[in-house]
Design a protein around this motif. Structure first.
Motif, PDB file in Angstrom:
ATOM      1  N   LEU A 114       0.824  -1.214   0.000  1.00 34.66           N
ATOM      2  CA  LEU A 114       0.000   0.000   0.000  1.00 34.66           C
ATOM      3  C   LEU A 114       0.855   1.259   0.000  1.00 34.66           C
ATOM      4  CD1 LEU A 114      -2.849  -1.159   2.400  1.00 34.66           C
ATOM      5  CD2 LEU A 114      -2.904  -1.000  -0.105  1.00 34.66           C
ATOM      6  N   ALA A 115       1.995   1.219   0.674  1.00 34.66           N
ATOM      7  CA  ALA A 115       2.899   2.379   0.684  1.00 34.66           C
ATOM      8  C   ALA A 115       3.432   2.647  -0.720  1.00 34.66           C
ATOM      9  CB  ALA A 115       4.045   2.155   1.664  1.00 34.66           C
ATOM     10  N   ARG A 116       3.766   1.609  -1.452  1.00 30.57           N
ATOM     11  CA  ARG A 116       4.266   1.780  -2.824  1.00 30.57           C
ATOM     12  C   ARG A 116       3.169   2.314  -3.751  1.00 30.57           C
ATOM     13  NH1 ARG A 116       9.239   0.124  -3.625  1.00 30.57           N
ATOM     14  NH2 ARG A 116      10.200  -1.178  -2.037  1.00 30.57           N
ATOM     15  N   ILE A 117       1.952   1.820  -3.578  1.00 31.34           N
ATOM     16  CA  ILE A 117       0.834   2.321  -4.378  1.00 31.34           C
ATOM     17  C   ILE A 117       0.626   3.806  -4.091  1.00 31.34           C
ATOM     18  CG2 ILE A 117      -1.681   2.201  -4.679  1.00 31.34           C
ATOM     19  CD1 ILE A 117      -1.396  -0.870  -4.219  1.00 31.34           C
ATOM     20  N   GLU A 118       0.646   4.170  -2.835  1.00 30.49           N
ATOM     21  CA  GLU A 118       0.451   5.579  -2.463  1.00 30.49           C
ATOM     22  C   GLU A 118       1.594   6.450  -2.977  1.00 30.49           C
ATOM     23  OE1 GLU A 118      -1.139   9.106  -0.856  1.00 30.49           O
ATOM     24  OE2 GLU A 118      -2.004   7.212  -1.533  1.00 30.49           O
ATOM     25  N   ARG A 119       2.817   5.981  -2.855  1.00 29.70           N
ATOM     26  CA  ARG A 119       3.967   6.755  -3.346  1.00 29.70           C
ATOM     27  C   ARG A 119       3.836   6.987  -4.849  1.00 29.70           C
ATOM     28  NH1 ARG A 119       9.885   4.630  -1.983  1.00 29.70           N
ATOM     29  NH2 ARG A 119       8.790   2.736  -2.547  1.00 29.70           N
ATOM     30  N   ASN A 120       3.415   5.979  -5.589  1.00 23.96           N
ATOM     31  CA  ASN A 120       3.229   6.138  -7.021  1.00 23.96           C
ATOM     32  C   ASN A 120       2.106   7.129  -7.321  1.00 23.96           C
ATOM     33  OD1 ASN A 120       3.812   5.160  -9.834  1.00 23.96           O
ATOM     34  ND2 ASN A 120       1.630   4.731  -9.692  1.00 23.96           N
ATOM     35  N   ALA A 124       2.648  10.521  -9.448  1.00 22.77           N
ATOM     36  CA  ALA A 124       1.877  10.746 -10.671  1.00 22.77           C
ATOM     37  C   ALA A 124       1.133  12.075 -10.596  1.00 22.77           C
ATOM     38  CB  ALA A 124       0.899   9.597 -10.904  1.00 22.77           C
ATOM     39  N   ALA A 125       0.572  12.390  -9.445  1.00 18.18           N
ATOM     40  CA  ALA A 125      -0.127  13.667  -9.270  1.00 18.18           C
ATOM     41  C   ALA A 125       0.851  14.824  -9.408  1.00 18.18           C
ATOM     42  CB  ALA A 125      -0.822  13.703  -7.909  1.00 18.18           C
ATOM     43  N   ARG A 126       2.026  14.668  -8.835  1.00 16.59           N
ATOM     44  CA  ARG A 126       3.051  15.714  -8.935  1.00 16.59           C
ATOM     45  C   ARG A 126       3.476  15.906 -10.389  1.00 16.59           C
ATOM     46  NH1 ARG A 126       7.702  14.098  -5.518  1.00 16.59           N
ATOM     47  NH2 ARG A 126       6.158  14.378  -3.897  1.00 16.59           N
TER      48      ARG A 126
END
Length: 136
Positions: A114-120, A124-126
């Protein structure tokens, strides 16, 4: 917290470990810890490999995407678990068995996945925000 443990290894293994640790700029103890954890994981989940630099290792399907990528895509698809697995298998050419393997590994390591999904998601938003600034 690390625990002190004593192991006897062959001279060949010691030389290989020391040489590889030096190449990676890490200690033999740190490399051995990583190799043990990853080796045990690979035996528990045949078909899972680990990629990336020493400071950011991630689980992946051998010859396929990272585990977190499989989970992230499945979360975007509507339907029952089996419907989502079937659709992902069709769109990615991943065998459903491999998708289930990724899910099994992710279920055993939910915080990392979940941390990797959130980091991605954040990256992507940035990136999208940067694109908007540059296109003005």
């Amino acid at each position: 917290m690390a625990a002190s443990t004593s192991f006897r290894i062959s001279e060949t293994a010691r030389q290989c470990l020391s040489s590889r640790a030096a190449q990676e700029g890490t200690s033999a103890t740190s490399l051995l810890d990583q190799l043990i954890v990853e080796g045990v994981e690979q035996r528990e989940y045949p078909g899972i490999v680990f990629r990336g630099p020493a400071h950011d290792r991630r689980a992946a399907l051998a010859g396929g995407p990272d585990v977190w990528e499989v989970v992230a895509r499945l979360r975007e698809i509507d339907g029952s678990d089996e419907e989502r697995i079937s659709l992902l298998a069709q769109e990615s050419d991943l065998h459903p068995r491999l998708i289930r393997l990724a899910l099994d590994h992710a279920a055993a390591h939910p915080d990392d996945t979940l941390a990797r999904i959130e980091r991605n998601r954040v990256m992507a938003a940035r990136s999208r925000a940067d694109d908007r600034v540059l296109s003005r």
